[in-house]
Motif scaffolding. Structure first.
Motif, PDB file in Angstrom:
ATOM      1  N   UNK A 247       1.566   5.507  -1.348  1.00 39.20           N
ATOM      2  CA  UNK A 247       2.522   5.702  -2.299  1.00 39.20           C
ATOM      3  C   UNK A 247       3.635   4.850  -2.796  1.00 39.20           C
ATOM      4  N   UNK A 248       3.927   4.019  -1.715  1.00 41.85           N
ATOM      5  CA  UNK A 248       5.023   3.047  -2.047  1.00 41.85           C
ATOM      6  C   UNK A 248       4.547   1.836  -2.722  1.00 41.85           C
ATOM      7  N   UNK A 249       3.213   1.455  -2.638  1.00 40.94           N
ATOM      8  CA  UNK A 249       2.714   0.609  -3.276  1.00 40.94           C
ATOM      9  C   UNK A 249       2.379   1.168  -4.764  1.00 40.94           C
ATOM     10  N   UNK A 250       2.097   2.279  -4.946  1.00 42.01           N
ATOM     11  CA  UNK A 250       2.257   2.709  -6.336  1.00 42.01           C
ATOM     12  C   UNK A 250       3.355   2.711  -7.481  1.00 42.01           C
ATOM     13  N   UNK A 251       4.468   2.378  -6.400  1.00 44.73           N
ATOM     14  CA  UNK A 251       5.717   2.039  -7.290  1.00 44.73           C
ATOM     15  C   UNK A 251       6.106   0.695  -7.413  1.00 44.73           C
ATOM     16  N   UNK A 252       5.264  -0.336  -6.893  1.00 45.28           N
ATOM     17  CA  UNK A 252       5.426  -1.578  -6.863  1.00 45.28           C
ATOM     18  C   UNK A 252       4.090  -2.546  -7.149  1.00 45.28           C
ATOM     19  N   UNK A 253       4.323  -3.396  -7.737  1.00 49.24           N
ATOM     20  CA  UNK A 253       3.078  -4.238  -8.224  1.00 49.24           C
ATOM     21  C   UNK A 253       2.366  -4.872  -6.835  1.00 49.24           C
ATOM     22  N   UNK A 254       3.361  -5.296  -5.826  1.00 47.21           N
ATOM     23  CA  UNK A 254       2.760  -6.119  -4.671  1.00 47.21           C
ATOM     24  C   UNK A 254       4.108  -6.166  -3.841  1.00 47.21           C
ATOM     25  N   UNK A 255       4.004  -5.948  -2.776  1.00 48.76           N
ATOM     26  CA  UNK A 255       5.113  -6.088  -1.553  1.00 48.76           C
ATOM     27  C   UNK A 255       4.524  -6.894  -0.399  1.00 48.76           C
ATOM     28  N   UNK A 283      -6.568  -1.478   7.786  1.00 52.04           N
ATOM     29  CA  UNK A 283      -7.477  -0.466   7.701  1.00 52.04           C
ATOM     30  C   UNK A 283      -7.570  -0.006   6.319  1.00 52.04           C
ATOM     31  N   UNK A 284      -6.490   0.187   5.414  1.00 50.97           N
ATOM     32  CA  UNK A 284      -6.423   0.629   3.971  1.00 50.97           C
ATOM     33  C   UNK A 284      -7.402  -0.444   3.378  1.00 50.97           C
ATOM     34  N   UNK A 285      -7.385  -1.833   3.425  1.00 52.43           N
ATOM     35  CA  UNK A 285      -8.174  -3.016   2.812  1.00 52.43           C
ATOM     36  C   UNK A 285      -9.600  -2.491   3.292  1.00 52.43           C
ATOM     37  N   UNK A 286     -10.068  -1.990   4.541  1.00 49.52           N
ATOM     38  CA  UNK A 286     -11.537  -1.914   4.709  1.00 49.52           C
ATOM     39  C   UNK A 286     -11.733  -0.585   4.194  1.00 49.52           C
ATOM     40  N   UNK A 287     -10.997   0.311   3.995  1.00 48.71           N
ATOM     41  CA  UNK A 287     -11.516   1.583   3.041  1.00 48.71           C
ATOM     42  C   UNK A 287     -11.450   1.136   1.437  1.00 48.71           C
ATOM     43  N   UNK A 288     -11.162  -0.091   1.081  1.00 52.01           N
ATOM     44  CA  UNK A 288     -11.052  -0.352  -0.365  1.00 52.01           C
ATOM     45  C   UNK A 288      -9.659   0.390  -1.041  1.00 52.01           C
ATOM     46  N   UNK A 289      -8.895   0.488  -0.275  1.00 50.64           N
ATOM     47  CA  UNK A 289      -7.701   1.352  -1.072  1.00 50.64           C
ATOM     48  C   UNK A 289      -6.554   0.344  -1.442  1.00 50.64           C
ATOM     49  N   UNK A 290      -6.456  -0.901  -0.521  1.00 58.15           N
ATOM     50  CA  UNK A 290      -5.441  -1.948  -1.101  1.00 58.15           C
ATOM     51  C   UNK A 290      -5.895  -3.257  -0.792  1.00 58.15           C
ATOM     52  N   UNK A 299       2.100 -12.337   4.127  1.00 56.66           N
ATOM     53  CA  UNK A 299       1.147 -11.349   3.823  1.00 56.66           C
ATOM     54  C   UNK A 299       1.496 -10.820   2.491  1.00 56.66           C
ATOM     55  N   UNK A 300       0.781 -10.664   1.320  1.00 52.31           N
ATOM     56  CA  UNK A 300       1.323  -9.663   0.427  1.00 52.31           C
ATOM     57  C   UNK A 300       0.383  -8.506   0.294  1.00 52.31           C
ATOM     58  N   UNK A 301       0.913  -7.362  -0.152  1.00 48.28           N
ATOM     59  CA  UNK A 301      -0.116  -6.214  -0.310  1.00 48.28           C
ATOM     60  C   UNK A 301       0.119  -5.523  -1.623  1.00 48.28           C
ATOM     61  N   UNK A 302      -1.028  -5.132  -2.101  1.00 47.45           N
ATOM     62  CA  UNK A 302      -0.788  -4.362  -3.363  1.00 47.45           C
ATOM     63  C   UNK A 302      -2.094  -3.140  -3.250  1.00 47.45           C
ATOM     64  N   UNK A 303      -1.808  -2.244  -4.294  1.00 52.27           N
ATOM     65  CA  UNK A 303      -3.007  -1.384  -4.375  1.00 52.27           C
ATOM     66  C   UNK A 303      -4.019  -2.176  -4.885  1.00 52.27           C
ATOM     67  N   UNK A 304      -5.589  -1.592  -4.558  1.00 57.08           N
ATOM     68  CA  UNK A 304      -6.653  -2.240  -4.766  1.00 57.08           C
ATOM     69  C   UNK A 304      -7.065  -1.957  -6.319  1.00 57.08           C
ATOM     70  N   UNK A 305      -7.556  -2.790  -7.055  1.00 59.42           N
ATOM     71  CA  UNK A 305      -7.564  -2.758  -8.668  1.00 59.42           C
ATOM     72  C   UNK A 305      -9.190  -2.258  -8.876  1.00 59.42           C
TER      73      UNK A 305
END
Length: 305
Positions: A247-255, A283-290, A299-305
């Motif tokens: 949800x947080x990443x949905x509000x930001x391009x990248x953090x 874990x979220x990256x392994x699931x294809x979500x980020x 390290x920078x994290x964003x929602x998966x495109x």
């Protein structure tokens, strides 16, 4: 394929769902001895014994039973009182099951020439073999069954795909999901999922549930189900914080992690600091979500495109 409306989400990638589950099951699952055989007699014994009996206790009884009566011919020739006595001594529940199993062995020998019927309908003609057991034997012995629908499967389908609490809907969804000609692996896998990862109290992350990225309950945090009327604890769970990350990443391009952490939990730091958060986003990256990227500034994290 039926022309009836699908009970599954319209945008569900069925092939991805199927592959995720079968790969998860084939990589690691509980090793019960009846899963290492395709002998219909041995499988029938395991299915009858497993009714309302813990599987761990069934293993010893199953092995002892087959040592005593290794074939349908041996069981059919046995004194029924001995079979019932075995059942009682091993605390396997209703003695009628022992009587029915003994009679089913006689039917196989006398009516079928020692060969088991290979279809659910044919197996249902054996004494004490109901639709569920018939389908299980057809699936696991002959790879010739329909999609299994038991309490565990209903729970999984209701949570993962919001299938309505309705037997017809569950049957339709289960049939639609099962790959053609794969009843042996598929039915074992989906029951394993319900027994290991998606029990009354789910262990989604701990068990590496392969359907997390598709799952309605995992996304919403509502893990109620037909046999789980009371919501399991969600507050403070790993599932809750995974949802917050998304949800947080949905509000930001990248953090960066240091920016993301305090937005995910107010007590960010120490045992629930950068190392904890990195595990969460991995874990979220392994699931294809980020998406997780390593840069000069960390390290920078964003929602998966």
């Amino acid at each position: 394929m039926s022309d009836a409306p699908s009970e599954l989400p319209a945008d569900l990638d069925r092939e991805a769902v199927q592959s995720a589950l079968t790969e998860w099951y084939e990589a690691d699952h509980r090793d019960f001895p009846w899963r290492r055989t395709d002998d219909p007699y041995e499988i029938l014994v395991s299915e009858v014994m497993s009714q309302q009996t813990q599987l761990g206790r069934v293993v010893e009884a199953w092995e002892a039973f087959l040592d005593e009566w290794p074939t349908t011919a041996d069981l059919a020739a046995a004194d029924r009182a001995d079979v019932v006595g075995f059942w009682t001594n091993h605390r396997l529940g209703y003695n009628n099951r022992a009587k029915y199993l003994h009679e089913a062995a006689r039917q196989v020998e006398e009516d079928h020439g020692g060969e088991f019927p290979r279809t659910p309908d044919g197996l249902s003609e054996l004494m004490g073999v109901g639709p569920y057991t018939a389908n299980a034997v057809a699936s696991f012995a002959f790879n010739n069954g329909d999609a299994v629908v038991d309490t565990n499967v209903k729970r999984v389908l209701h949570r993962a795909f919001a299938v309505p609490d309705d037997d017809v809907a569950f049957e339709a969804a289960a049939s639609e999901l099962m790959p053609d000609g794969e009843s042996r692996v598929w039915n074992n896998a989906i029951m394993e999922l319900g027994g290991v990862a998606c029990g009354k109290t789910p262990t989604c992350d701990e068990s590496g549930c392969p359907w997390r990225r598709f799952c309605h309950a995992y996304e919403t945090g509502d893990f109620t189900a037909p046999d789980v009327p009371t919501q399991p604890s969600f507050e403070g769970s790993r599932r809750q914080f995974r949802g917050r990350v998304v949800r947080v990443l949905g509000e930001y391009d990248e953090l960066g992690l240091s920016e993301l952490g305090p937005r995910v939990r107010v007590d960010y730091g120490g045992d629930t600091g950068a190392e904890w958060l990195r595990g969460l986003v991995d874990d979220l990256e392994s699931d294809g979500l980020v998406d997780v990227a390593e840069g000069d500034d960390g390290v920078r994290v964003s929602l998966a495109k």
